[in-house]
Design a protein around this motif. Structure first.
Motif, mmCIF file in Angstrom:
data_model
loop_
_atom_site.group_PDB
_atom_site.id
_atom_site.type_symbol
_atom_site.label_atom_id
_atom_site.label_comp_id
_atom_site.label_asym_id
_atom_site.label_seq_id
_atom_site.Cartn_x
_atom_site.Cartn_y
_atom_site.Cartn_z
ATOM 1 N N GLN A 131 0.828 -1.204 0.000
ATOM 2 C CA GLN A 131 0.000 0.000 0.000
ATOM 3 C C GLN A 131 0.862 1.253 0.000
ATOM 4 O O GLN A 131 0.611 2.182 -0.723
ATOM 5 C CB GLN A 131 -0.895 0.022 1.237
ATOM 6 C CG GLN A 131 -2.180 -0.729 0.976
ATOM 7 C CD GLN A 131 -2.956 -0.960 2.241
ATOM 8 O OE1 GLN A 131 -2.548 -0.534 3.304
ATOM 9 N NE2 GLN A 131 -4.067 -1.630 2.128
ATOM 10 N N SER A 138 -1.020 7.683 -6.202
ATOM 11 C CA SER A 138 -2.466 7.774 -6.377
ATOM 12 C C SER A 138 -3.061 9.016 -5.716
ATOM 13 O O SER A 138 -3.667 9.840 -6.386
ATOM 14 C CB SER A 138 -3.151 6.507 -5.870
ATOM 15 O OG SER A 138 -2.774 6.239 -4.541
ATOM 16 N N GLN A 139 -2.929 9.128 -4.380
ATOM 17 C CA GLN A 139 -3.541 10.266 -3.699
ATOM 18 C C GLN A 139 -2.656 10.721 -2.555
ATOM 19 O O GLN A 139 -2.827 10.293 -1.427
ATOM 20 C CB GLN A 139 -4.898 9.872 -3.106
ATOM 21 C CG GLN A 139 -5.927 9.528 -4.151
ATOM 22 C CD GLN A 139 -7.121 8.862 -3.524
ATOM 23 O OE1 GLN A 139 -7.029 8.234 -2.470
ATOM 24 N NE2 GLN A 139 -8.256 8.975 -4.163
ATOM 25 N N THR A 167 -2.644 13.484 -1.002
ATOM 26 C CA THR A 167 -3.306 14.382 -0.051
ATOM 27 C C THR A 167 -3.952 13.639 1.098
ATOM 28 O O THR A 167 -4.089 14.172 2.182
ATOM 29 C CB THR A 167 -4.382 15.220 -0.758
ATOM 30 O OG1 THR A 167 -5.117 14.371 -1.618
ATOM 31 C CG2 THR A 167 -3.764 16.367 -1.529
ATOM 32 N N THR A 168 -4.391 12.399 0.890
ATOM 33 C CA THR A 168 -5.116 11.676 1.927
ATOM 34 C C THR A 168 -4.208 10.977 2.921
ATOM 35 O O THR A 168 -4.664 10.311 3.812
ATOM 36 C CB THR A 168 -6.065 10.639 1.308
ATOM 37 O OG1 THR A 168 -5.298 9.823 0.417
ATOM 38 C CG2 THR A 168 -7.198 11.309 0.571
ATOM 39 N N SER A 173 -10.431 15.957 3.032
ATOM 40 C CA SER A 173 -9.324 15.198 2.427
ATOM 41 C C SER A 173 -9.522 13.700 2.621
ATOM 42 O O SER A 173 -8.878 12.883 1.968
ATOM 43 C CB SER A 173 -7.994 15.625 3.024
ATOM 44 O OG SER A 173 -7.922 15.206 4.360
ATOM 45 N N LEU A 174 -10.426 13.341 3.517
ATOM 46 C CA LEU A 174 -10.726 11.931 3.762
ATOM 47 C C LEU A 174 -11.757 11.468 2.739
ATOM 48 O O LEU A 174 -12.938 11.770 2.864
ATOM 49 C CB LEU A 174 -11.269 11.754 5.190
ATOM 50 C CG LEU A 174 -11.528 10.339 5.678
ATOM 51 C CD1 LEU A 174 -10.230 9.582 5.853
ATOM 52 C CD2 LEU A 174 -12.275 10.374 6.983
ATOM 53 N N ARG A 175 -11.273 10.809 1.727
ATOM 54 C CA ARG A 175 -12.192 10.367 0.685
ATOM 55 C C ARG A 175 -12.340 8.854 0.737
ATOM 56 O O ARG A 175 -11.366 8.139 0.889
ATOM 57 C CB ARG A 175 -11.674 10.780 -0.683
ATOM 58 C CG ARG A 175 -12.262 12.106 -1.124
ATOM 59 C CD ARG A 175 -11.816 12.435 -2.501
ATOM 60 N NE ARG A 175 -10.378 12.683 -2.550
ATOM 61 C CZ ARG A 175 -9.656 12.584 -3.650
ATOM 62 N NH1 ARG A 175 -10.216 12.204 -4.773
ATOM 63 N NH2 ARG A 175 -8.370 12.841 -3.628
ATOM 64 N N GLU A 199 -9.366 1.634 -1.216
ATOM 65 C CA GLU A 199 -8.598 1.985 -0.021
ATOM 66 C C GLU A 199 -9.160 1.273 1.210
ATOM 67 O O GLU A 199 -9.851 1.889 2.029
ATOM 68 C CB GLU A 199 -8.636 3.502 0.220
ATOM 69 C CG GLU A 199 -8.102 4.331 -0.913
ATOM 70 C CD GLU A 199 -6.582 4.381 -0.936
ATOM 71 O OE1 GLU A 199 -5.952 3.879 0.011
ATOM 72 O OE2 GLU A 199 -6.044 4.922 -1.910
ATOM 73 N N ILE A 254 -9.019 2.922 4.909
ATOM 74 C CA ILE A 254 -10.017 3.883 5.385
ATOM 75 C C ILE A 254 -11.307 3.155 5.754
ATOM 76 O O ILE A 254 -11.901 3.398 6.798
ATOM 77 C CB ILE A 254 -10.302 4.947 4.306
ATOM 78 C CG1 ILE A 254 -9.056 5.785 4.036
ATOM 79 C CG2 ILE A 254 -11.470 5.837 4.723
ATOM 80 C CD1 ILE A 254 -9.166 6.686 2.843
#
Lengths: 168, 82
Positions: free
Chosen positions: A137, A144-145, A147-148, B25-27, B32, B35
């Motif tokens: 991961q 990929s992202q 920001t998260t 920002s938590l998508r 994923e 999360i």
């Protein structure tokens, strides 16, 4: 044209060269039907949450592409025929996508994502079981992202306490 | 009896704010599982909104995300008792 995402789980034991063959096969299938690949991601071999075809591990491949609805039917037919594909899931990401926008702007991104994958599965097999998931991961996260990243790390903290009490 | 009830409730404070609304920002994404794992129980069930505090919109999105993740073996359907 619509934008789709297909996640396929391949047999983890097949060598990298064959994986390459599969990606080429599916890529050509998408292109011949007038679609376009946006990106292909190889997540490497990951531990499955439950056994699939009596296997505990699987090699994940993500295809992000644009195409007509009929393409999905053909692609899924091919997934079913291909024995190495253990499981697959296709999701529509967006309706009414302009193909031209992707072919011009997103091409460099697609080519940048491809050379990376082979390294990830090697690391995964070397590490011990709990670390495996995380290492895979972690390696896929930055591209990929980014920001998260912060949000994810504090996620388990908040949830743990109130929920356990609530269930009682 | 009537006194005991509110006290009991006070003992487990829950977050009333939807975490997805509070933190943009938590998508949630079916790709994923890290999360999504915060919103399932140890046995793999989806945690109800009443407990997690999610808003209706995000709970709906979360549900589909979890179900998709289950389909590609990123999350378990059930976690059997040991």
């Amino acid at each position: 044209m619509r934008r789709y995402e297909s996640v396929i789980i391949l047999d983890p034991e097949i060598p990298d060269e064959e994986i390459q063959g599969f990606t080429e096969k599916f890529t050509s299938l998408i292109k011949t039907s007038g679609g376009e690949i946006i990106k292909i991601e190889d997540w490497g071999a990951k531990k499955l949450a439950y056994p699939v075809k009596k296997r505990d591990r699987g090699r994940y491949l993500l295809l992000d592409f644009v195409g007509l609805p009929a393409l999905i039917a053909e692609l899924e037919r091919q997934f079913k025929i291909t024995e190495e594909v253990m499981k697959f899931l296709s999701v529509k990401v967006a309706d009414e996508v302009d193909l031209g926008a992707f072919t011009a702007a997103e091409k460099p991104e697609a080519s940048a994502a491809e050379p990376e994958p082979p390294a990830a599965p090697e690391q995964a097999t070397a590490a011990s079981a709990p670390e495996k998931l995380e290492s895979v991961q972690a390696s896929s996260e930055p591209e990929s992202q980014p920001t998260t990243g912060d949000a994810r790390s504090d996620a388990p903290l908040i949830s743990a306490e109130p929920m356990e009490h609530g269930i009682e | 009896m009537t006194v005991a009830k509110p006290q009991k409730r006070r003992s487990f404070p829950r977050s009333k704010v939807c975490r997805f609304c509070a933190d943009s920002s938590l998508r949630m994404d079916y790709k994923e599982p890290a999360i999504l794992r915060a919103f399932i129980t140890e046995r793999g069930k989806i945690i109800p909104r009443r407990i997690s505090g999610n808003c209706a919109k995000h709970q709906r999105e979360l549900t589909t995300a979890i179900k998709r993740a289950r389909n590609i073996a990123l999350l378990p359907f059930t976690v059997p008792k040991r």
